[in-house]
Design a protein around this motif. Structure first.
Motif, PDB file in Angstrom:
ATOM      1  N   MET A   1       9.073  -0.284  10.169  1.00 19.32           N
ATOM      2  CA  MET A   1       8.693  -0.862   8.889  1.00 19.32           C
ATOM      3  C   MET A   1       8.101  -2.247   9.137  1.00 19.32           C
ATOM      4  SD  MET A   1      11.014  -1.832   5.535  1.00 19.32           S
ATOM      5  CE  MET A   1      11.473  -0.148   5.249  1.00 19.32           C
ATOM      6  N   GLN A   2       7.038  -2.551   8.435  1.00 24.85           N
ATOM      7  CA  GLN A   2       6.397  -3.845   8.579  1.00 24.85           C
ATOM      8  C   GLN A   2       7.152  -4.890   7.770  1.00 24.85           C
ATOM      9  OE1 GLN A   2       2.299  -3.304   7.580  1.00 24.85           O
ATOM     10  NE2 GLN A   2       1.875  -2.144   9.409  1.00 24.85           N
ATOM     11  N   VAL A   3       6.914  -6.149   8.095  1.00 22.35           N
ATOM     12  CA  VAL A   3       7.638  -7.249   7.452  1.00 22.35           C
ATOM     13  C   VAL A   3       7.480  -7.220   5.940  1.00 22.35           C
ATOM     14  CG1 VAL A   3       7.788  -9.758   7.255  1.00 22.35           C
ATOM     15  CG2 VAL A   3       7.514  -8.705   9.493  1.00 22.35           C
ATOM     16  N   GLN A   4       6.255  -6.994   5.450  1.00 22.35           N
ATOM     17  CA  GLN A   4       6.072  -7.003   3.998  1.00 22.35           C
ATOM     18  C   GLN A   4       6.840  -5.867   3.336  1.00 22.35           C
ATOM     19  OE1 GLN A   4       3.425  -6.490   6.068  1.00 22.35           O
ATOM     20  NE2 GLN A   4       2.348  -4.680   5.421  1.00 22.35           N
ATOM     21  N   GLY A   5       6.943  -4.731   3.995  1.00 23.69           N
ATOM     22  CA  GLY A   5       7.714  -3.618   3.451  1.00 23.69           C
ATOM     23  C   GLY A   5       9.194  -3.949   3.354  1.00 23.69           C
ATOM     24  N   PHE A   6       9.718  -4.608   4.371  1.00 20.56           N
ATOM     25  CA  PHE A   6      11.120  -5.021   4.373  1.00 20.56           C
ATOM     26  C   PHE A   6      11.370  -6.054   3.283  1.00 20.56           C
ATOM     27  CE2 PHE A   6      14.598  -7.710   5.976  1.00 20.56           C
ATOM     28  CZ  PHE A   6      15.592  -6.754   6.033  1.00 20.56           C
ATOM     29  N   PHE A   7      10.448  -7.013   3.143  1.00 21.88           N
ATOM     30  CA  PHE A   7      10.566  -8.043   2.102  1.00 21.88           C
ATOM     31  C   PHE A   7      10.586  -7.407   0.716  1.00 21.88           C
ATOM     32  CE2 PHE A   7       8.594 -10.912  -0.970  1.00 21.88           C
ATOM     33  CZ  PHE A   7       9.427 -12.017  -0.865  1.00 21.88           C
TER      34      PHE A   7
ATOM     35  N   SER B   1      -2.119  -1.367   7.340  1.00 25.32           N
ATOM     36  CA  SER B   1      -2.231  -0.108   8.075  1.00 25.32           C
ATOM     37  C   SER B   1      -1.765   0.994   7.148  1.00 25.32           C
ATOM     38  CB  SER B   1      -1.402  -0.140   9.354  1.00 25.32           C
ATOM     39  OG  SER B   1      -0.047  -0.332   9.065  1.00 25.32           O
ATOM     40  N   ASN B   2      -2.656   1.879   6.849  1.00 24.76           N
ATOM     41  CA  ASN B   2      -2.419   2.908   5.846  1.00 24.76           C
ATOM     42  C   ASN B   2      -2.484   4.265   6.527  1.00 24.76           C
ATOM     43  OD1 ASN B   2      -2.224   4.395   3.565  1.00 24.76           O
ATOM     44  ND2 ASN B   2      -4.039   3.587   2.579  1.00 24.76           N
ATOM     45  N   LYS B   3      -1.341   4.935   6.621  1.00 25.29           N
ATOM     46  CA  LYS B   3      -1.306   6.228   7.296  1.00 25.29           C
ATOM     47  C   LYS B   3      -1.694   7.378   6.358  1.00 25.29           C
ATOM     48  CE  LYS B   3       2.223   4.762  10.458  1.00 25.29           C
ATOM     49  NZ  LYS B   3       1.960   4.132  11.455  1.00 25.29           N
TER      50      LYS B   3
ATOM     51  N   TYR C   1      -1.328  -4.401  -1.583  1.00 28.44           N
ATOM     52  CA  TYR C   1      -0.149  -3.544  -1.439  1.00 28.44           C
ATOM     53  C   TYR C   1       1.080  -4.212  -2.061  1.00 28.44           C
ATOM     54  CZ  TYR C   1       3.780  -1.217   0.826  1.00 28.44           C
ATOM     55  OH  TYR C   1       4.965  -0.580   1.067  1.00 28.44           O
ATOM     56  N   ILE C   2       1.290  -5.485  -1.731  1.00 30.04           N
ATOM     57  CA  ILE C   2       2.439  -6.220  -2.262  1.00 30.04           C
ATOM     58  C   ILE C   2       2.343  -6.324  -3.783  1.00 30.04           C
ATOM     59  CG2 ILE C   2       3.547  -8.490  -2.330  1.00 30.04           C
ATOM     60  CD1 ILE C   2       2.729  -8.762   0.667  1.00 30.04           C
ATOM     61  N   ALA C   3       1.161  -6.665  -4.285  1.00 35.10           N
ATOM     62  CA  ALA C   3       0.970  -6.793  -5.731  1.00 35.10           C
ATOM     63  C   ALA C   3       1.248  -5.468  -6.436  1.00 35.10           C
ATOM     64  CB  ALA C   3      -0.452  -7.267  -6.027  1.00 35.10           C
TER      65      ALA C   3
END
Length: 67
Positions: free
Chosen positions: A1-7, A33-35, A47-49
């Motif tokens: 998981m990337q940092v922004q996902g964890f946040f 990175s979009n799988k 993504y965050i927004a």
């Protein structure tokens, strides 16, 4: 998981009334990175927004001069 996902995951679990996120270098133009096969490349900030607005938060993006 990337940092922004964890946040995002932690923020949504704790459900604070307000969240302040620092704009680290590159967040506005760095593609996430979009799988998935989605052809639209989301930036990290897009993504965050999307995640926070989907959770019911109202965003007030602003540039703060902390110098």
């Amino acid at each position: 998981m990337q940092v922004q996902g964890f946040f995002i995951e932690c923020s949504l679990e704790l459900a604070p009334k307000a969240i302040l996120l620092e704009n680290v270098q590159g967040i506005l133009w760095t593609p996430r990175s979009n799988k998935s096969k989605n052809k639209r490349k989301l930036t990290v900030v897009d993504y965050i927004a999307r995640k926070f607005t989907d959770a019911g938060y109202v965003l007030f993006p602003a540039v703060l001069d902390a110098a």
